[in-house]
Design an enzyme around this catalytic site. Structure first.
Site, PDB file in Angstrom:
ATOM      1  N   GLY A   1       0.828  -1.202   0.000  1.00  0.00           N
ATOM      2  CA  GLY A   1       0.000   0.000   0.000  1.00  0.00           C
ATOM      3  C   GLY A   1       0.863   1.253   0.000  1.00  0.00           C
ATOM      4  N   LEU A   2       0.373   2.290   0.681  1.00  0.00           N
ATOM      5  CA  LEU A   2       1.079   3.570   0.757  1.00  0.00           C
ATOM      6  C   LEU A   2       1.388   4.122  -0.625  1.00  0.00           C
ATOM      7  CD1 LEU A   2       3.546   3.114   3.741  1.00  0.00           C
ATOM      8  CD2 LEU A   2       1.437   4.424   3.671  1.00  0.00           C
ATOM      9  N   CYS A   3       0.440   3.995  -1.521  1.00  0.00           N
ATOM     10  CA  CYS A   3       0.659   4.598  -2.833  1.00  0.00           C
ATOM     11  C   CYS A   3      -0.611   5.297  -3.300  1.00  0.00           C
ATOM     12  CB  CYS A   3       1.160   3.584  -3.849  1.00  0.00           C
ATOM     13  SG  CYS A   3       0.314   2.014  -3.787  1.00  0.00           S
ATOM     14  N   GLY A   4      -1.221   6.043  -2.393  1.00  0.00           N
ATOM     15  CA  GLY A   4      -2.375   6.850  -2.753  1.00  0.00           C
ATOM     16  C   GLY A   4      -3.542   5.990  -3.207  1.00  0.00           C
TER      17      GLY A   4
END
Lengths: 294, 133
Positions: A89-92
């Site tokens: 994750g952590l990609c908008g």
């Protein structure tokens, strides 16, 4: 009112968050460059394969006996959706846009009375689709392209898909992935791979019409070989595009996070300074009024 | 330049070679063929084997390919290969370990499809071994 110590701790914590997000941004930027070069380097193969396929399909047009992978099974009952997301994750909005598009498409198909099967590629697709569409899910793939996508991985996915097709487990296959537009923009793309849409006849076809090709062994034999290869190539392209998009999306998301953290630190620092000044003033007033009382 | 043919060798990962040469000998599935400029247009499958590039009156390079497709027309020949290794880079170890892996895959194969795939791997490994000599 938070005490001075609390404020100080909060500032420290936001600062270290900022360090992490800015490091992640750097990492994503360098990975993006690599993924982008890989995606660009893979283009000639796909283009030439498309040209060859166009020539073949044009010469076979109107004839019976073309492979099913090109013409379809004749019905349009069972749809296989291949959702390509990242493992992390952590990609908008990168993963959720794909999940949303997949859900919308699945809901639409179900409403039309079709059967839907979903093959998740990437951990996030499986996790996020499990709750609502768990019963349609079939086994997918994870951990692809940890060290950059290699063709073998795409081949594996393509093999699974064509095995299923041969076993008549679905009629139409669509790949849903993020197409790389620029470092800050991705485009959700739905691409039908089975039956394969014959590439639009453009300039290449003109040359093909002039030159009458000979085929060795025969058109059908070559088509039977080239179509599974083409599927792998399409998958390869989707995976490469998706990977480049992922890094782009992560870079943007981390850039925003870094900026937000910076703003938060400034706001907290002002608050901290104000409450420290307030405390000093208060203490001074106490001392002065104490001295005056004497 | 009319007397040279444009030779393109493309793998899924990148464009490997794109240069004008005198002649290319390709292992087609129906037999080896040499492609010179003004060759009749043709599309063919390629079996695992060695592509020999002739330029300037001598063999300028030979490259092992693990099968693919070739498209020939008057000006150019395009070979789509999934795997391409310069013959000089093939080692005995490489050929042997591939052969072993392919044999294992063949003995493990259960379905017809797996079997066909494993047979293809064996063919590739054998061609690789042959290319070394």
């Amino acid at each position: 009112m938070a005490s001075l110590k609390d404020l100080r701790m909060k500032i420290v914590s936001v600062k270290s968050t900022r360090k992490i997000t800015s490091a992640m941004k750097m990492v994503a930027a360098s990975k993006l460059r690599r993924a982008q070069t890989a995606a660009e380097a893979a283009r000639p193969f796909a283009e030439r394969m498309e040209r060859m396929l166009g020539t073949l399909a044009a010469s076979l047009a109107g004839q019976s006996g073309a492979p099913k992978m090109l013409t379809g099974t004749g019905v349009d009952k069972v749809h296989l959706l291949v959702a390509v997301t990242a493992d992390r994750g952590l990609c908008g909005g990168f993963n959720s846009t794909i999940v949303r598009a997949t859900k919308a498409m699945a809901a639409d198909l179900l409403k039309q009375g079709k059967t839907v099967k979903i093959m998740p590629v990437g951990r996030k697709a499986r996790e996020q689709l499990k709750r609502d569409y768990g019963q349609y899910m079939i086994e997918g793939f994870e951990q692809l392209g940890r060290k950059g996508i290699v063709f073998g991985e795409a081949d594996q996915v393509a093999n699974t898909i064509s095995t299923m097709f041969d076993a008549e487990e679905f009629d139409v296959c669509t790949v849903i992935y993020n197409k790389f537009k620029s470092a800050i923009a991705q485009e959700v793309t739905r691409q039908q791979v089975i039956p394969f849409p014959v590439p639009a006849q453009t300039g290449a076809a003109d040359a093909g019409a002039k030159a009458i090709y000979e085929f060795e062994p025969g058109e059908e034999e070559i088509l039977a070989e080239i179509l599974p290869r083409n599927l792998a190539t399409q998958m390869f392209r989707a995976l490469l595009e998706s990977q480049a998009s992922e890094q782009g999306a992560r870079m943007t998301a981390m850039d925003n996070a870094t900026r937000n953290a910076g703003e938060m630190i400034n706001a907290l620092a002002i608050k901290y300074n104000r409450s420290r000044q307030a405390q000093i003033t208060k203490e001074l007033i106490e001392i002065i009024s104490g001295a005056e009382a004497l | 330049m009319a007397d040279k043919i444009q030779f393109e060798l493309v793998s899924p990962a990148k464009l490997l070679i794109s240069s004008p040469v005198d002649m290319v000998v390709v292992p087609g599935s129906e037999g080896d063929f040499g492609a010179l400029v003004r060759h009749a247009p043709m599309i063919t499958t390629v079996r695992p084997g060695v592509i020999v590039v002739h330029d300037g009156g001598k063999v300028s390079s030979s490259i092992f390919v693990a099968g693919g497709f070739a498209e020939v027309n008057e000006e150019r020949i395009t070979v789509l290969a999934e795997e391409a290794i310069p013959v000089a880079d093939i080692t005995a170890d490489m050929a042997e370990s591939r052969k072993k892996a392919a044999d294992e895959a063949l003995s493990d194969a259960k379905t017809d499809r797996e079997k066909a795939q494993a047979e293809r791997l064996v063919l590739i490994a054998e061609a690789l071994e042959a290319a070394r000599h």
